[in-house]
Enzyme design. Sequence first.
Site, short mmCIF file in Angstrom:
data_model
loop_
_atom_site.label_atom_id
_atom_site.label_comp_id
_atom_site.label_asym_id
_atom_site.label_seq_id
_atom_site.Cartn_x
_atom_site.Cartn_y
_atom_site.Cartn_z
N ASP A 17 136.23 -2.63 18.62
CA ASP A 17 136.28 -3.65 17.58
C ASP A 17 137.50 -3.53 16.68
O ASP A 17 138.26 -4.48 16.53
CB ASP A 17 134.99 -3.61 16.74
CG ASP A 17 134.59 -2.20 16.33
OD1 ASP A 17 135.41 -1.27 16.49
OD2 ASP A 17 133.47 -2.02 15.82
N ASP B 222 130.94 10.39 19.87
CA ASP B 222 130.81 9.47 20.99
C ASP B 222 131.83 9.84 22.05
O ASP B 222 133.01 10.07 21.75
CB ASP B 222 131.04 8.03 20.54
CG ASP B 222 129.99 7.55 19.55
OD1 ASP B 222 128.88 8.12 19.56
OD2 ASP B 222 130.28 6.64 18.75
N ASP C 195 128.99 12.22 13.85
CA ASP C 195 128.52 11.64 15.11
C ASP C 195 129.65 11.68 16.13
O ASP C 195 130.80 11.38 15.80
CB ASP C 195 128.06 10.20 14.90
CG ASP C 195 126.91 10.11 13.90
OD1 ASP C 195 126.01 10.95 13.99
OD2 ASP C 195 126.93 9.20 13.05
#
Length: 467
Positions: A165, A86, A84
Site C-alpha cells: 500500500d 511479517d 509484529d
Amino acid sequence: MFKGFTRFLQSPGEHLRSLFGPEDTAAGELAGPRIIPRSEHPVSRQHFSESALKVLYRLHNAGYEAYLVGGCIRDSLLGRMPKDFDVATDATPEQVRELFRNSRIIGRRFRIVHVRFGREVIEVTTFRGRPNDDHGDHLAQQSEHGLLLRDNVWGNIQEDAVRRDFTINALYYSIADFSIHDFANGARDIESRTLRMIGDPATRYREDPVRMLRAIRFAAKLDFHIAPGSEAPIHEQAHLLLQIPPARLFDEILKLFMAGHGVETFRMLRHYGLFPMLFPETDEAMATLPWTEGLIEAALASTDKRIREERPVTPAFLFAALLWGPVQLRQATLEEDGMPPIPALQLASQQVLSRQLKHISIPKRFSMPMRDIWDLQQRLPQRRGKRALQTREHPRFRAAYDFLLLREEAGELEPGLGAWWTAYQEGDEHEQQRLLEKAGGNATPGDRPKRRRPRKRRRRSSPPDTP
C-alpha cells in the site's frame, strides 16, 4: 541500540541522494530496487524476535527467498522497537505449511500462513502478482466498483512490492545478506516523514477502501503527513467503506483506537469524512449534543494514557463512549412519548446497537459489558439503604464509575456525584455511613425505598370441641 541512525536521518545531504536517487522519482514507477547494504542502515537481527529468525532461516535453507517486510522494517528505521513480524517469500502457502508443522493456512480473500510459536504468531505471505495478469487457476476477483474480492495471484518480489500500500511498507530485509531492498523510495519518505500511496491512490482505495483507514492510522501513529496526492481522493471515496464487511471494520477500529493515538486518530477520521461511515448515528449526535465530542475525546485520552502506562484497556469502554450520545437522544425521545426512564434506556440501547452492527460488528463479549456500563449510569445516583453497596459490588462498577467521571468532565452532568462515589470508595466504614446519610437527605426519587404493606397475621383456628 540504534547507534548511528540519528546521524543517518539528521544529515541526509549527499549521502541520502546517492543512496536513494533523485527525489522526483514517482512512487509506483518501480524500475528496480535500491539495495541498501548492511553497512549503510541500522537494522539489526538483534531487533527481531527469535521466532521470526527461525522462519526466515528455515525458508532460506530450504531454497526459498525470505524477507522481513513492512512495519517491522519501517519501525526499525524510525528507531522504534518492532513488535509484529511479517515474512514475504516465493514459497506458496502449501510449501510453507509443509516446512512448519506449527502453522496453518488462513483467509480466503488473501491466503496467508500463520506460524505459531507459543503466543507469538509470525505471518508469512507469498509474493503477490498483478491481479489482472493471467496466472492460470490463480486469478484475482474484483467487484464492478473495483473492490478486490479475492487476491491469490502469486508473483515475484518486485510485483509484490508494487502491490504494497505505502512506500514506507515496501521495504524488504534480506536474510541472505542483511541488506534492505527499497522498491519505492520508502526510506526517503521515512526520512521526510511522508506517507505516500504506491500507484494511483484513487485506484488503490477502490481496490481496498480500508487503505484509507490505514493511511489515517499510520499518519497518527508515526506523526507523518499524508502526501497531497494520497490524501486528495479520501474525501470523495469515503463512502466506499460502506462496502466493507462489519467484522473486518471491527478489527480496523481496534487498530485505530487501541494503539495509543486515539485522540489524533479520531480527529483525523472526522477531518477526512471517514468517521460518519463508521459511526453514522454518533456523527449525527455530535451535531445535536455538544458534550458528545468531548466525551469521546476524554475516553480516548484516558485509553491512550492507560496504553502508555501499560495498563489494561477494553474496547467495551470505548464503544460505550462512542455510542452514548445516540443512546441519550433515543432515550429522550422515548421518554417524551411516555416511557419510563429504565425501559427507555434499555430500548434505546437496543436500537442504537442494532443500527451500529450494520456498520461495525461488535462481539457480545464487548457489547454486553458496554450495556452494563450504560445501565449502571441510572443506578449510580441511587444510594439510599443498601443500594450504594450493591452498586459498588457490581463487576462493572469501576468502568461505570470512570464513565460517570468522563460525563461530568465533558459537561453532560453537573459535578458532584462522581466526587461522592470517589469519597465512598476511599472512606472507611464510618465515612461511608456519613456519606450515605448525607445522600439520604438529598435523595433523588429513585433513592426512595418502596413501602411494604404490613403482613397480616393469620388467626389460629380454635381446636374443635371434643364430645
